[in-house]
Design a protein around this motif. Structure first.
Motif, PDB file in Angstrom:
ATOM      1  N   ILE A 104      12.284  54.394  33.603  1.00 44.83           N
ATOM      2  CA  ILE A 104      11.710  54.014  32.167  1.00 44.83           C
ATOM      3  C   ILE A 104      10.569  53.396  32.192  1.00 44.83           C
ATOM      4  CG2 ILE A 104      11.998  52.310  30.447  1.00 44.83           C
ATOM      5  CD1 ILE A 104      15.305  52.706  30.775  1.00 44.83           C
ATOM      6  N   ASN A 105       9.449  53.893  31.800  1.00 44.71           N
ATOM      7  CA  ASN A 105       8.233  53.256  31.265  1.00 44.71           C
ATOM      8  C   ASN A 105       8.114  51.970  30.558  1.00 44.71           C
ATOM      9  OD1 ASN A 105       5.465  52.600  31.233  1.00 44.71           O
ATOM     10  ND2 ASN A 105       4.798  54.919  31.158  1.00 44.71           N
ATOM     11  N   PHE A 106       7.792  51.007  30.983  1.00 44.18           N
ATOM     12  CA  PHE A 106       7.770  49.790  30.146  1.00 44.18           C
ATOM     13  C   PHE A 106       6.561  49.117  29.813  1.00 44.18           C
ATOM     14  CE2 PHE A 106      11.797  48.860  32.659  1.00 44.18           C
ATOM     15  CZ  PHE A 106      12.751  48.969  31.605  1.00 44.18           C
ATOM     16  N   ALA A 107       5.429  50.140  29.835  1.00 45.48           N
ATOM     17  CA  ALA A 107       3.973  49.780  29.588  1.00 45.48           C
ATOM     18  C   ALA A 107       3.872  49.111  28.100  1.00 45.48           C
ATOM     19  CB  ALA A 107       3.356  50.982  29.741  1.00 45.48           C
ATOM     20  N   VAL A 108       4.703  49.764  27.190  1.00 47.80           N
ATOM     21  CA  VAL A 108       4.773  49.338  26.043  1.00 47.80           C
ATOM     22  C   VAL A 108       5.217  48.042  25.685  1.00 47.80           C
ATOM     23  CG1 VAL A 108       5.115  49.549  23.443  1.00 47.80           C
ATOM     24  CG2 VAL A 108       4.770  51.403  24.701  1.00 47.80           C
ATOM     25  N   MET A 109       6.177  47.725  26.272  1.00 47.63           N
ATOM     26  CA  MET A 109       6.961  46.229  26.280  1.00 47.63           C
ATOM     27  C   MET A 109       5.787  45.108  26.669  1.00 47.63           C
ATOM     28  SD  MET A 109       9.246  44.158  25.378  1.00 47.63           S
ATOM     29  CE  MET A 109      10.833  45.261  25.173  1.00 47.63           C
ATOM     30  N   TYR A 110       5.203  45.676  27.913  1.00 45.44           N
ATOM     31  CA  TYR A 110       4.522  44.608  28.677  1.00 45.44           C
ATOM     32  C   TYR A 110       3.115  44.392  27.809  1.00 45.44           C
ATOM     33  CZ  TYR A 110       7.076  44.311  33.132  1.00 45.44           C
ATOM     34  OH  TYR A 110       8.023  44.341  34.131  1.00 45.44           O
ATOM     35  N   ALA A 111       2.723  45.471  27.377  1.00 47.04           N
ATOM     36  CA  ALA A 111       1.494  45.499  26.446  1.00 47.04           C
ATOM     37  C   ALA A 111       1.695  44.461  25.247  1.00 47.04           C
ATOM     38  CB  ALA A 111       0.896  46.810  26.045  1.00 47.04           C
ATOM     39  N   THR A 112       2.880  44.665  24.661  1.00 47.02           N
ATOM     40  CA  THR A 112       3.195  43.862  23.536  1.00 47.02           C
ATOM     41  C   THR A 112       3.404  42.420  23.955  1.00 47.02           C
ATOM     42  OG1 THR A 112       4.402  45.536  22.515  1.00 47.02           O
ATOM     43  CG2 THR A 112       4.908  43.552  21.729  1.00 47.02           C
ATOM     44  N   HIS A 113       3.928  42.179  25.086  1.00 50.80           N
ATOM     45  CA  HIS A 113       3.993  40.612  25.627  1.00 50.80           C
ATOM     46  C   HIS A 113       2.741  40.227  25.648  1.00 50.80           C
ATOM     47  CE1 HIS A 113       8.551  40.475  27.111  1.00 50.80           C
ATOM     48  NE2 HIS A 113       8.541  40.763  25.798  1.00 50.80           N
ATOM     49  N   ASP A 114       1.957  41.036  26.441  1.00 53.52           N
ATOM     50  CA  ASP A 114       0.570  40.429  26.871  1.00 53.52           C
ATOM     51  C   ASP A 114      -0.147  40.270  25.358  1.00 53.52           C
ATOM     52  OD1 ASP A 114       0.984  40.821  29.199  1.00 53.52           O
ATOM     53  OD2 ASP A 114      -0.138  42.592  29.468  1.00 53.52           O
ATOM     54  N   ALA A 115      -0.195  41.096  24.349  1.00 58.36           N
ATOM     55  CA  ALA A 115      -0.723  40.709  23.166  1.00 58.36           C
ATOM     56  C   ALA A 115      -0.139  39.419  22.379  1.00 58.36           C
ATOM     57  CB  ALA A 115      -0.382  41.838  22.283  1.00 58.36           C
ATOM     58  N   PHE A 116       1.190  39.166  22.630  1.00 55.01           N
ATOM     59  CA  PHE A 116       1.497  37.665  22.338  1.00 55.01           C
ATOM     60  C   PHE A 116       0.880  36.532  22.861  1.00 55.01           C
ATOM     61  CE2 PHE A 116       5.887  40.331  20.913  1.00 55.01           C
ATOM     62  CZ  PHE A 116       5.396  40.107  19.665  1.00 55.01           C
ATOM     63  N   ARG A 117       0.771  36.579  24.152  1.00 53.90           N
ATOM     64  CA  ARG A 117       0.178  35.787  25.079  1.00 53.90           C
ATOM     65  C   ARG A 117      -1.260  35.405  24.674  1.00 53.90           C
ATOM     66  NH1 ARG A 117       3.528  38.341  29.406  1.00 53.90           N
ATOM     67  NH2 ARG A 117       5.025  36.984  29.962  1.00 53.90           N
ATOM     68  N   ARG A 118      -2.106  36.746  24.460  1.00 50.49           N
ATOM     69  CA  ARG A 118      -3.126  36.568  24.189  1.00 50.49           C
ATOM     70  C   ARG A 118      -3.578  35.853  22.781  1.00 50.49           C
ATOM     71  NH1 ARG A 118      -4.507  41.837  21.685  1.00 50.49           N
ATOM     72  NH2 ARG A 118      -3.547  40.587  19.966  1.00 50.49           N
ATOM     73  N   ASP A 119      -2.538  36.047  21.656  1.00 52.43           N
ATOM     74  CA  ASP A 119      -2.660  35.436  20.574  1.00 52.43           C
ATOM     75  C   ASP A 119      -2.585  34.094  20.825  1.00 52.43           C
ATOM     76  OD1 ASP A 119      -3.699  37.518  19.318  1.00 52.43           O
ATOM     77  OD2 ASP A 119      -1.792  37.804  17.812  1.00 52.43           O
ATOM     78  N   LEU A 120      -1.593  33.507  21.702  1.00 53.95           N
ATOM     79  CA  LEU A 120      -1.301  32.203  21.645  1.00 53.95           C
ATOM     80  C   LEU A 120      -2.526  31.574  22.283  1.00 53.95           C
ATOM     81  CD1 LEU A 120       2.402  32.425  23.117  1.00 53.95           C
ATOM     82  CD2 LEU A 120       1.745  31.437  21.053  1.00 53.95           C
ATOM     83  N   GLN A 121      -3.296  32.071  23.064  1.00 53.21           N
ATOM     84  CA  GLN A 121      -4.437  31.415  23.782  1.00 53.21           C
ATOM     85  C   GLN A 121      -5.318  31.195  22.555  1.00 53.21           C
ATOM     86  OE1 GLN A 121      -5.418  34.131  27.023  1.00 53.21           O
ATOM     87  NE2 GLN A 121      -3.978  33.083  28.288  1.00 53.21           N
ATOM     88  N   ARG A 122      -5.567  32.293  21.846  1.00 53.79           N
ATOM     89  CA  ARG A 122      -6.680  32.161  20.377  1.00 53.79           C
ATOM     90  C   ARG A 122      -6.156  31.102  19.554  1.00 53.79           C
ATOM     91  NH1 ARG A 122      -7.765  38.698  19.439  1.00 53.79           N
ATOM     92  NH2 ARG A 122      -9.025  39.019  21.312  1.00 53.79           N
ATOM     93  N   LEU A 123      -4.766  31.138  19.401  1.00 57.82           N
ATOM     94  CA  LEU A 123      -4.329  29.917  18.382  1.00 57.82           C
ATOM     95  C   LEU A 123      -4.611  28.836  18.881  1.00 57.82           C
ATOM     96  CD1 LEU A 123      -2.718  28.896  15.900  1.00 57.82           C
ATOM     97  CD2 LEU A 123      -0.820  29.259  17.354  1.00 57.82           C
TER      98      LEU A 123
END
Length: 208
Positions: A9-28
């Motif tokens: 299974i390719n989890f690229a989308v899951m990892y990318a989504t998690h990274d977007a959440f982490r990025r937004d938390l840093q921006r917040l």
């Protein structure tokens, strides 16, 4: 006769989504530290963050974890992991509400509330990546994963997709962007490049 090995299974989308959440938390956290938590662009970024997180966890709870639960029937340790995923999702509700309340009221302890959210969500995503994704790889098929992704796409709908894709690619480097977009149909990549990204940038979420 040798049995053909199933593709992973390719989890690229899951990892990318998690990274977007982490990025937004840093921006917040940066916006709160700068005293910008009440500005319209930061509120817009926060509202999108909470929308994406709610949708992501709702579809995991309705479509992904039940698939895994059926596959691990009779495996107590794996069933325990699924209960932990469910409990961690539930734990996030009050923490998100506390941040939202703090942003609305300009609470003095807002930095601490944001730090708690980053800790709780960060720990959950790391737990999921380190333990739940390997389990999914072990017990589900790429067809199962595609069905979960299909449920996610239906929940987003066309209007949601127009925000989700540029939200994910926001700030990605070339390697990350390629890994994510390579999992998508050509029309999605074209729409994202020609229309969605420019509309997303005009919103200026987080004051960017």
């Amino acid at each position: 006769m040798a049995v053909a090995q199933q593709a992973p299974i390719n989890f690229a989308v899951m990892y990318a989504t998690h990274d977007a959440f982490r990025r937004d938390l840093q921006r917040l956290a940066a916006a709160v530290a700068d005293g910008r938590a009440g500005t319209p662009h930061v509120r817009d970024g926060w509202e999108n963050f909470t929308f994406q997180l709610h949708l992501h966890h709702t579809v995991e709870d309705s479509d992904l974890w039940p698939r895994v639960a059926r596959a691990v029937a009779g495996r107590p340790a794996d069933q325990k992991l699924l209960r932990e995923m469910e409990a961690e999702h539930a734990q996030l509700g009050p923490v998100l509400a506390a941040v939202d309340d703090g942003m609305t009221r300009g609470a003095a302890d807002l930095p601490a509330r944001v730090a708690e959210l980053a800790q709780v969500l960060g720990d959950h995503m790391t737990h999921e990546e380190n333990e739940a994704l390997p389990l999914i790889q072990d017990v589900l098929t790429p067809k199962d994963w595609d069905a979960f992704r299909g449920a996610m796409a239906r929940k987003q709908g066309p209007k949601g997709a127009a925000v989700y894709f540029p939200w994910i690619t926001d700030g990605q480097n070339a390697t990350e962007r390629k890994a994510f977009l390579d999992t998508m149909p050509a029309p999605v990549k074209i729409l994202n490049r020609l229309f969605w990204e420019s509309s997303y940038r005009k919103r200026g979420m987080w004051g960017s």
